[in-house]
Motif scaffolding. Structure first.
Motif, short mmCIF file in Angstrom:
data_model
loop_
_atom_site.label_atom_id
_atom_site.label_comp_id
_atom_site.label_asym_id
_atom_site.label_seq_id
_atom_site.Cartn_x
_atom_site.Cartn_y
_atom_site.Cartn_z
N THR A 62 0.84 -1.20 0.00
CA THR A 62 0.00 0.00 0.00
C THR A 62 0.87 1.25 0.00
OG1 THR A 62 -1.73 -1.19 1.17
CG2 THR A 62 -1.84 1.21 1.22
N GLU A 63 1.92 1.25 0.81
CA GLU A 63 2.83 2.39 0.86
C GLU A 63 3.51 2.63 -0.48
OE1 GLU A 63 5.54 1.35 3.96
OE2 GLU A 63 4.10 1.79 5.55
N THR A 65 2.45 1.66 -3.41
CA THR A 65 1.45 2.09 -4.38
C THR A 65 1.15 3.58 -4.22
OG1 THR A 65 0.46 -0.11 -4.42
CG2 THR A 65 -0.92 1.70 -5.19
N GLU A 66 1.04 4.04 -2.99
CA GLU A 66 0.80 5.47 -2.74
C GLU A 66 1.95 6.32 -3.25
OE1 GLU A 66 0.20 5.45 1.47
OE2 GLU A 66 -1.93 4.91 1.31
N CYS A 70 1.67 8.97 -6.38
CA CYS A 70 2.07 10.37 -6.21
C CYS A 70 3.09 10.77 -7.27
CB CYS A 70 2.63 10.56 -4.81
SG CYS A 70 3.01 12.26 -4.40
N THR A 137 7.48 6.24 5.91
CA THR A 137 6.33 5.33 5.84
C THR A 137 6.36 4.39 7.03
OG1 THR A 137 7.52 3.73 4.46
CG2 THR A 137 6.26 5.44 3.31
#
Length: 176
Positions: A62-63, A65-66, A70, A137
């Protein structure tokens, strides 16, 4: 909603040629964006397969992907600015005389550039704050400040491109 940019320019074509024209910078930005999107897609597919078939999701997916999302958004800002593919709504401008178009585009470009410069400035300040307290993160401990600086630089580049292309058109239109 009709675009304010002539079809020839919008499609990356000049009046003399029917071949698409992409600058080297546009090709590089598009290639980098494509690589980042493919990476994000591959990561998501592997994470979903790992999660549902093996009950073992990818830690930090998830990190990542974020972060990739961005980067794609802010990298894409320069590509969109180069191609003059910003979303436009011309409720009033289609009624204006054609000769005012270069001036209107230049003023709109300057206004948009100022907004993007403010965004860039604020992202830079926020990145300084994040870097000051060592923000990172949760799972992978990736520092966030460099991503913020990257986004601020991309927004600044987008601002410069957004201002300079219409100004160049205005100057060339005024000399003809």
């Amino acid at each position: 909603m009709r675009s304010a940019i002539p079809t020839e320019v919008q499609e990356g074509r000049d009046n003399a040629s029917s071949e698409p024209h992409l600058s080297r910078t546009g090709i590089v930005l598009g290639g980098l964006g494509g690589i980042l999107l493919l990476s994000m897609m591959g990561l998501t597919v592997c994470d979903v397969i790992g999660r549902y078939l093996f009950n073992a999701p990818i830690v930090g997916a998830t990190e990542l992907t974020e972060i990739l999302l961005c980067a794609v958004i802010f990298l894409g800002l320069g590509a969109v600015s180069l191609a003059q593919d910003h979303v436009t709504v011309d409720l009033l401008t289609e009624k204006m005389p054609k000769r005012t178009e270069p001036l209107r585009e230049a003023l709109t470009g300057l206004f948009s550039a100022v907004i993007l410069m403010v965004v860039s400035w604020r992202i830079w300040i926020y990145s300084d704050q994040i870097g000051g307290y060592g923000g990172q993160t949760t799972n992978l401990h990736i520092p966030l400040a460099p991503l913020g600086y990257f986004c601020a630089i991309c927004a600044l580049c987008g601002a410069l491109i957004t201002a300079l292309i219409p100004l160049r058109r205005l100057l060339s239109a005024s000399t003809h």
